[in-house]
Structures are given as structure tokens and as C-alpha cells.
Write a protein that holds these residues in place. Structure first.
Motif, PDB file in Angstrom:
ATOM      1  N   ASN A  39       0.808  -1.226   0.000  1.00 15.91           N
ATOM      2  CA  ASN A  39       0.000   0.000   0.000  1.00 15.91           C
ATOM      3  C   ASN A  39       0.840   1.274   0.000  1.00 15.91           C
ATOM      4  OD1 ASN A  39      -2.554   1.197  -0.129  1.00 15.91           O
ATOM      5  ND2 ASN A  39      -2.645   1.511   2.080  1.00 15.91           N
ATOM      6  N   ALA A  40       2.074   1.174  -0.483  1.00 17.06           N
ATOM      7  CA  ALA A  40       2.946   2.352  -0.515  1.00 17.06           C
ATOM      8  C   ALA A  40       3.653   2.432  -1.864  1.00 17.06           C
ATOM      9  CB  ALA A  40       3.991   2.278   0.599  1.00 17.06           C
ATOM     10  N   PRO A  41       3.689   3.616  -2.478  1.00 10.66           N
ATOM     11  CA  PRO A  41       4.416   3.764  -3.736  1.00 10.66           C
ATOM     12  C   PRO A  41       5.905   3.570  -3.512  1.00 10.66           C
ATOM     13  CG  PRO A  41       3.752   5.909  -2.897  1.00 10.66           C
ATOM     14  CD  PRO A  41       3.101   4.878  -2.020  1.00 10.66           C
ATOM     15  N   GLY A  42       6.588   3.159  -4.549  1.00 10.55           N
ATOM     16  CA  GLY A  42       8.036   3.049  -4.460  1.00 10.55           C
ATOM     17  C   GLY A  42       8.676   4.416  -4.311  1.00 10.55           C
ATOM     18  N   ARG A  43       9.967   4.428  -4.151  1.00 12.82           N
ATOM     19  CA  ARG A  43      10.671   5.677  -3.862  1.00 12.82           C
ATOM     20  C   ARG A  43      10.735   6.611  -5.054  1.00 12.82           C
ATOM     21  NH1 ARG A  43      16.006   4.124  -0.599  1.00 12.82           N
ATOM     22  NH2 ARG A  43      16.128   6.395  -0.489  1.00 12.82           N
ATOM     23  N   VAL A  44      10.420   6.119  -6.237  1.00 14.82           N
ATOM     24  CA  VAL A  44      10.352   6.990  -7.412  1.00 14.82           C
ATOM     25  C   VAL A  44       9.031   7.744  -7.448  1.00 14.82           C
ATOM     26  CG1 VAL A  44      10.257   6.986  -9.940  1.00 14.82           C
ATOM     27  CG2 VAL A  44      11.953   5.609  -8.773  1.00 14.82           C
ATOM     28  N   GLY A  45       7.990   7.170  -6.881  1.00 17.07           N
ATOM     29  CA  GLY A  45       6.679   7.798  -6.906  1.00 17.07           C
ATOM     30  C   GLY A  45       5.899   7.443  -8.156  1.00 17.07           C
ATOM     31  N   LYS A  46       4.968   8.293  -8.536  1.00 18.68           N
ATOM     32  CA  LYS A  46       4.122   8.079  -9.706  1.00 18.68           C
ATOM     33  C   LYS A  46       4.833   8.577 -10.959  1.00 18.68           C
ATOM     34  CE  LYS A  46      -0.257   9.313  -9.508  1.00 18.68           C
ATOM     35  NZ  LYS A  46      -1.474  10.188  -9.534  1.00 18.68           N
ATOM     36  N   VAL A  47       4.819   7.738 -12.004  1.00 26.35           N
ATOM     37  CA  VAL A  47       5.426   8.111 -13.284  1.00 26.35           C
ATOM     38  C   VAL A  47       4.333   8.041 -14.348  1.00 26.35           C
ATOM     39  CG1 VAL A  47       7.322   7.691 -14.883  1.00 26.35           C
ATOM     40  CG2 VAL A  47       7.572   7.039 -12.491  1.00 26.35           C
ATOM     41  N   TYR A  48       4.216   9.094 -15.138  1.00 31.84           N
ATOM     42  CA  TYR A  48       3.114   9.216 -16.085  1.00 31.84           C
ATOM     43  C   TYR A  48       3.487   8.645 -17.449  1.00 31.84           C
ATOM     44  CZ  TYR A  48       1.027  12.451 -12.723  1.00 31.84           C
ATOM     45  OH  TYR A  48       0.495  13.005 -11.591  1.00 31.84           O
ATOM     46  N   ALA A  49       2.545   7.925 -18.046  1.00 33.80           N
ATOM     47  CA  ALA A  49       2.754   7.414 -19.397  1.00 33.80           C
ATOM     48  C   ALA A  49       2.736   8.562 -20.395  1.00 33.80           C
ATOM     49  CB  ALA A  49       1.681   6.404 -19.746  1.00 33.80           C
TER      50      ALA A  49
END
Length: 260
Positions: free
Chosen positions: A89-99
Motif C-alpha cells: 500500500n505504498a508507492p516506491g521511492r520513485v513515486g508516480k510516473v506518467y505514461a
């Protein structure tokens, strides 16, 4: 065959989120695998799994074509958001990456069980590469035959699928290890697919099938991605992957890398 391409119109100020510097050798998380969050044309949400592959461009992941293009509606999904390293339930350390763009073979539109793989190119801070921050898998252009030890990742939800020791809540990255195999020649178009003896469940579509996976370095070769259960007379206990041909895979990937 003709490639199909989708371009996503994301405002420049929204193209990255929570991006931080870290070291690839931080192997507490498998950062090259991530949750792919999907927005469909009707506004509903769905999830798949995607993984970063090693390319010259450095900002490309592989997933299932049906995670990119809605075969039932014959429309592209509206938006794709990637969370590399997502777990618990936690994003990775990069966070959200947009297509930024997505690529599939046009033949997929006619038959959902064929060419069910595609590539996603992501927005990333200028001058940097996603794979440098997450690590990346290599890939096989020639798919091995016979029984091959294989590691499969995915984010199953709704308590679906046969991953063991897995919450199956869509929030945890789960792992299966065993042999992938050729389907018997008595089945129609058997040479198009490979199988594993587990139903990976909803949310695991697009998850990588890795040959020579090393848990110490999180390295391996992608030799397939999870499609799902094939129609009868295929067994309903085996997940299939499209067994791509070298030229098909290389040509679509080159098209993705060269697309501006």
C-alpha cells in the motif's frame, strides 16, 4: 502487421510526482516491477502490473496489451500511471510516473489472445532515465522452449488467483516460482503460447515472467508477461503468455524507442 500508438496528453506540470534520488542497489524493494494504474474511457479504474526493461531510451516498460487497449470497447485506456517498486500500500521511492506513449501491435484488436504485450514510454525528469533509478530487466528475443525455471510477479486483487503467501489485495507485490512450459501440440495454436501452472489473478496481467532471476540483484530476463487464462480447450488452471517472435518484439520495441 502495423503498430498502434497512443499519446497521452498530460500537462507538463503534472508529469512527475514525488521523484527522489536513490541508489539502484537499494534492493529492499524490487523497483523495476510496479503497479500500473489504469483509467478507462468510462472513467473507471483498473490495475495491472508492468516492469522496466533495459533500453537505450531508458524510460520504457513492458506490460500486457489488454492493460493498454480495451479490447471489448476497442478503445485506448485514457491514462496509465506507473508506480515502480509499489508494495504494501505504498508507492516506491520513485513515486508516480506518467505514461507518455503506448505501443501495441494492431493484430491485437482482432484477437485478445494474440500479441498481448506492449510497451509504455514514460515522462521522466529531463536528462535522467527511469531505469537508472529503478534498475531494469533484460529480455529474451528468442523464447526458450521446454520447461524453464521462471519467476513471475504480480499484484493480484479481490482474493483472486493462486499465489501462495500473498494477501491478494492489489496492494502487495507477490511472487510465484516454478517451471514455465510449452503447451501440448494437441491444443490449437499451441506454439503461440507458453504456460505456468498457476492462475495469477486479477491485477497481475502484464507481470513479468523472468528467466535467471537473481533475488540478490533483482536481475533477470523477461521471457513473457502474464496474459491470463486462455479459452477452452486450454486448461483453466494455467496462465498463458504470448510467445513473441524475435522480429515482432524487436520491431515494436524499436518503434517505441524511436517515437518522439
Amino acid at each position: 502487421m502495423e503498430p498502434m500508438i497512443k499519446t497521452y496528453d498530460i500537462p507538463s506540470e503534472e508529469r512527475t510526482s514525488n521523484t527522489t534520488d536513490f541508489f539502484v542497489d537499494d534492493i529492499n524493494n524490487i523497483n523495476s516491477v510496479g503497479l500500473l494504474s489504469i483509467v478507462k474511457t468510462d472513467g473507471s479504474d483498473d490495475d495491472c502490473t508492468a516492469s522496466v526493461i533495459r533500453t537505450n531510451n531508458g524510460n520504457i516498460a513492458i506490460t500486457a496489451a489488454h492493460c493498454i487497449f480495451d479490447h471489448d470497447l476497442q478503445t485506448w485506456n485514457t491514462n496509465l500511471y506507473f508506480f515502480p517498486g509499489y508494495n504494501n500500500n505504498a508507492p516506491g521511492r520513485v513515486g508516480k510516473v506518467y505514461a507518455y506513449k503506448a505501443f501495441i501491435w494492431g493484430d491485437f484488436r482482432q484477437d485478445i489472445t494474440r500479441f498481448d504485450y506492449g510497451f509504455i514510454k514514460f515522462y521522466y525528469p529531463e536528462g535522467r532515465k527511469l531505469q537508472d533509478d529503478t534498475g531494469a530487466f533484460d529480455y529474451d528475443l528468442v523464447i526458450p522452449q521446454g520447461n524453464v525455471p521462471t519467476t513471475v510477479f504480480g499484484y493480484p486483487h479481490d482474493n483472486s488467483g493462486g499465489f501462495v503467501n500473498c494477501p491478494k489485495d492489489g496492494q502487495h507485490l507477490c511472487l510465484w516460482q516454478g517451471d514455465s512450459f510449452d503447451f501440448p501440440s494437441t491444443l490449437p495454436n499451441y506454439e503461440w503460447y507458453r504456460g505456468i501452472n498457476v492462475d495469477v489473478g486479477y491485477g497481475s496481467s502484464g507481470g513479468p515472467w523472468l528467466r535467471n532471476y537473481d533475488p540478490n540483484t533483482n536481475a533477470g530476463n523477461v521471457m513473457g508477461i502474464s496474459h491470463g487464462i486462455l479459452y477452452e480447450p486450454y486448461p483453466d488452471t494455467s496462465t498463458a503468455s504470448w510467445a513473441w517472435h524475435q522480429d515482432d518484439f524487436a520491431n515494436l520495441l524499436q518503434y517505441a524507442e524511436n517515437s518522439q
